[in-house]
Design an enzyme around this catalytic site. Structure first.
Site, PDB file in Angstrom:
ATOM      1  N   ARG A  55       0.851  -1.198   0.000  1.00  0.00           N
ATOM      2  CA  ARG A  55       0.000   0.000   0.000  1.00  0.00           C
ATOM      3  C   ARG A  55       0.882   1.243   0.000  1.00  0.00           C
ATOM      4  O   ARG A  55       0.603   2.242  -0.655  1.00  0.00           O
ATOM      5  CB  ARG A  55      -0.955   0.011   1.211  1.00  0.00           C
ATOM      6  CG  ARG A  55      -1.676   1.341   1.347  1.00  0.00           C
ATOM      7  CD  ARG A  55      -2.877   1.353   2.296  1.00  0.00           C
ATOM      8  NE  ARG A  55      -2.791   0.485   3.432  1.00  0.00           N
ATOM      9  CZ  ARG A  55      -2.038   0.697   4.520  1.00  0.00           C
ATOM     10  NH1 ARG A  55      -1.280   1.781   4.618  1.00  0.00           N
ATOM     11  NH2 ARG A  55      -2.033  -0.172   5.511  1.00  0.00           N
ATOM     12  N   TYR A 108     -16.919  17.047 -15.316  1.00  0.00           N
ATOM     13  CA  TYR A 108     -17.331  15.645 -15.421  1.00  0.00           C
ATOM     14  C   TYR A 108     -18.331  15.387 -14.281  1.00  0.00           C
ATOM     15  O   TYR A 108     -18.091  15.787 -13.133  1.00  0.00           O
ATOM     16  CB  TYR A 108     -16.094  14.741 -15.284  1.00  0.00           C
ATOM     17  CG  TYR A 108     -16.434  13.313 -14.986  1.00  0.00           C
ATOM     18  CD1 TYR A 108     -17.243  12.585 -15.850  1.00  0.00           C
ATOM     19  CD2 TYR A 108     -15.988  12.695 -13.830  1.00  0.00           C
ATOM     20  CE1 TYR A 108     -17.588  11.273 -15.558  1.00  0.00           C
ATOM     21  CE2 TYR A 108     -16.318  11.382 -13.533  1.00  0.00           C
ATOM     22  CZ  TYR A 108     -17.128  10.680 -14.404  1.00  0.00           C
ATOM     23  OH  TYR A 108     -17.468   9.395 -14.106  1.00  0.00           O
ATOM     24  N   ASP A 180      -7.535  19.407 -13.940  1.00  0.00           N
ATOM     25  CA  ASP A 180      -7.807  18.054 -14.430  1.00  0.00           C
ATOM     26  C   ASP A 180      -7.410  18.031 -15.902  1.00  0.00           C
ATOM     27  O   ASP A 180      -8.062  18.635 -16.754  1.00  0.00           O
ATOM     28  CB  ASP A 180      -9.304  17.730 -14.234  1.00  0.00           C
ATOM     29  CG  ASP A 180      -9.656  16.309 -14.667  1.00  0.00           C
ATOM     30  OD1 ASP A 180      -8.951  15.761 -15.538  1.00  0.00           O
ATOM     31  OD2 ASP A 180     -10.643  15.762 -14.147  1.00  0.00           O
ATOM     32  N   LYS A 205      -8.204   7.124 -19.193  1.00  0.00           N
ATOM     33  CA  LYS A 205      -8.485   7.704 -20.508  1.00  0.00           C
ATOM     34  C   LYS A 205      -7.224   7.687 -21.383  1.00  0.00           C
ATOM     35  O   LYS A 205      -6.670   6.632 -21.622  1.00  0.00           O
ATOM     36  CB  LYS A 205      -9.071   9.107 -20.298  1.00  0.00           C
ATOM     37  CG  LYS A 205     -10.185   9.156 -19.243  1.00  0.00           C
ATOM     38  CD  LYS A 205     -11.408   8.375 -19.658  1.00  0.00           C
ATOM     39  CE  LYS A 205     -12.471   8.088 -18.611  1.00  0.00           C
ATOM     40  NZ  LYS A 205     -12.514   8.673 -17.331  1.00  0.00           N
TER      41      LYS A 205
HETATM   42  C1  LIG Z   1     -12.350  14.696 -16.878  1.00  0.00           C
HETATM   43  C2  LIG Z   1     -12.496  13.522 -15.964  1.00  0.00           C
HETATM   44  N1  LIG Z   1     -11.963  13.570 -14.727  1.00  0.00           N
HETATM   45  C3  LIG Z   1     -12.065  12.545 -13.867  1.00  0.00           C
HETATM   46  C4  LIG Z   1     -12.772  11.400 -14.199  1.00  0.00           C
HETATM   47  C5  LIG Z   1     -12.904  10.293 -13.193  1.00  0.00           C
HETATM   48  O1  LIG Z   1     -12.003   9.282 -13.457  1.00  0.00           O
HETATM   49  P1  LIG Z   1     -12.246   7.711 -13.143  1.00  0.00           P
HETATM   50  O2  LIG Z   1     -13.438   7.288 -13.950  1.00  0.00           O
HETATM   51  O3  LIG Z   1     -10.969   7.078 -13.565  1.00  0.00           O
HETATM   52  O4  LIG Z   1     -12.506   7.616 -11.679  1.00  0.00           O
HETATM   53  C6  LIG Z   1     -13.331  11.291 -15.470  1.00  0.00           C
HETATM   54  C7  LIG Z   1     -14.063  10.069 -15.852  1.00  0.00           C
HETATM   55  O5  LIG Z   1     -14.729  10.009 -16.868  1.00  0.00           O
HETATM   56  C8  LIG Z   1     -13.197  12.381 -16.381  1.00  0.00           C
HETATM   57  O6  LIG Z   1     -13.730  12.339 -17.613  1.00  0.00           O
END
Ligand SMILES: Cc1ncc(COP(=O)(O)O)c(C=O)c1O
Length: 385
Positions: A55, A108, A180, A205
């Site tokens: 961990r 998101y 992000d 992604k």
């Molecule tokens: C811009 C963005 N940030 C964060 C996330 C969250 O990531 P995760 O699905 O890997 O938890 C997503 C998921 O679609 C996203 O599109």
């Protein structure tokens, strides 16, 4: 490859070499999957290379974290079990109950849900603001604002945040700027170099890139921030396993070539959609009429592989288009080699229905993959007709 050589090298060289030296015992050129929870100590407290318990640290994860830091030109990278786990760890590490965060008004859906339905219950307040509107962000800042949190481009409306300008607004208010960078990927945009304090990714992604693993990342330059995240990564424990780290790291090696093909194909798809009788509006930061075009052109290398459009015939026609596509797979997520199509209102962004973050009902989002561009265009042509 020496550390000094690596620091001077180009993006693709770092993507392939940073974070790992061929294994000293075997010469393995790829980080082995260290499927172990614990490590033999040479006497009590005699750790080999600092490894104690997986961990806290695992060599497959260490390699990935080194690569993530190098790609974002940060000092320290951290891998997490998902993008949302990375986000939650940032918030718990760097804010306290009673603090306030300015969040995107078209984030998101899962990110907004984390702020609104999880963090708020623990005393972290938020105000949504349009990330492309500097005055709106400035107006949303108040005493106690600890963070300005943005996505750029945003999901799914592809709005653009001016990272340099927002860093100034955040810093004047004594707050941190968190970006992000999931939609752009570190190949197209490096927020830390533009003044951001923290970069977060859903590595599920583009970074992973093959739709075969869920993961998250955080990268910082400041060592105090790094220390707080290190503590919380271990104390909260939302870390990825070694096989997930291996897959994500393998994806990183081809990030640059994949992103160039994503961008090429997206530009061709945009050209096809523009002026199509069933398309009311094409949303893509590469279009000169996009309100964020100038900022995107300044801070991004290219405009990315995400394209959204509004169907001229409304919600049902948008839903039917998604269902009819065949090469574009109907599904959530984005950033993989295969093209995906979705209806954000009923899929990825259902969690913001009825809130001020609700997305237009006639919106279709495309994650343009790296297939043969002509096949993608023929598929859209069929699906729209
Ligand atoms: C811009 C963005 N940030 C964060 C996330 C969250 O990531 P995760 O699905 O890997 O938890 C997503 C998921 O679609 C996203 O599109």
């Amino acid at each position: 490859m020496s550390q000094e050589h690596r620091q001077k090298s180009g993006f693709d060289t770092r993507a392939i070499h940073a974070g790992y030296e061929p294994d000293p015992t075997t010469g393995a050129v790829i980080p082995p999957i260290y499927a172990t929870s614990t490590y033999k100590q040479d006497g009590v407290g005699g750790l080999r290379g600092g490894y104690e318990y997986s961990r806290s640290a695992n060599p497959t994860r260490t390699a990935l974290e080194g690569a993530l830091a190098a790609l974002e030109e940060g000092e320290k990278g951290f891998a997490f079990a998902s993008g949302l786990a990375a986000e939650d760890t940032i918030l718990r590490a760097l804010t306290s109950p009673g603090d306030h965060v300015v969040v995107p008004d078209d984030a998101y859906g899962g990110t907004f849900r984390l702020f609104e339905r999880v963090q708020k219950r623990w005393g972290l307040d938020n105000t949504p603001a349009a990330v492309s509107d500097l005055d709106a962000v400035r107006a949303a800042v108040r005493p106690g604002t600890r963070m300005v949190w943005v996505e750029t481009p945003t999901n799914p409306l592809l709005n653009i945040a001016d990272i340099e300008a927002l860093a100034s607004i955040a810093h004047e208010a004594g707050a941190l700027l968190v970006v992000d960078n999931t939609f752009a990927s570190p190949y197209l945009q490096q927020p830390l170099s533009l003044g951001a304090d923290v970069v977060v990714h859903s590595t599920t992604k583009y970074v992973g890139g093959h739709s075969d693993v869920v993961g998250g990342a955080v990268v910082v330059r400041d060592l105090d921030l790094a220390e707080a995240i290190t503590f919380h990564q271990n104390a909260m424990g939302s870390v990825p396993g070694p096989f997930d780290c291996f897959l994500t790291h393998r994806g990183i090696k081809t990030l640059g070539v994949r992103m160039d093909r994503h961008c090429d194909n997206a530009e061709k798809v945009v050209e096809f959609l523009t002026g199509h009788p069933k398309v009311a509006q094409v949303i893509f930061p590469g279009l000169p009429e996009h309100p964020g075009h100038a900022v995107a052109a300044r801070q991004m290398k290219r405009f990315g592989g995400m394209v959204s459009f509004r169907h001229a015939d409304g919600e049902q026609a948008a839903v039917d288009t998604c269902a009819r596509a065949e090469v574009f797979t109907l599904g959530e997520s984005l950033g993989g080699v295969e093209s995906l199509i979705e209806h954000p209102g009923r899929m990825t962004h259902m969690s913001v229905a009825g809130t001020e973050l609700e997305v237009p009902a006639d919106l279709v989002r495309l994650s343009v993959g790296i297939e043969t561009a002509e096949d993608l265009i023929a598929d859209l042509d069929r699906a729209l007709s």
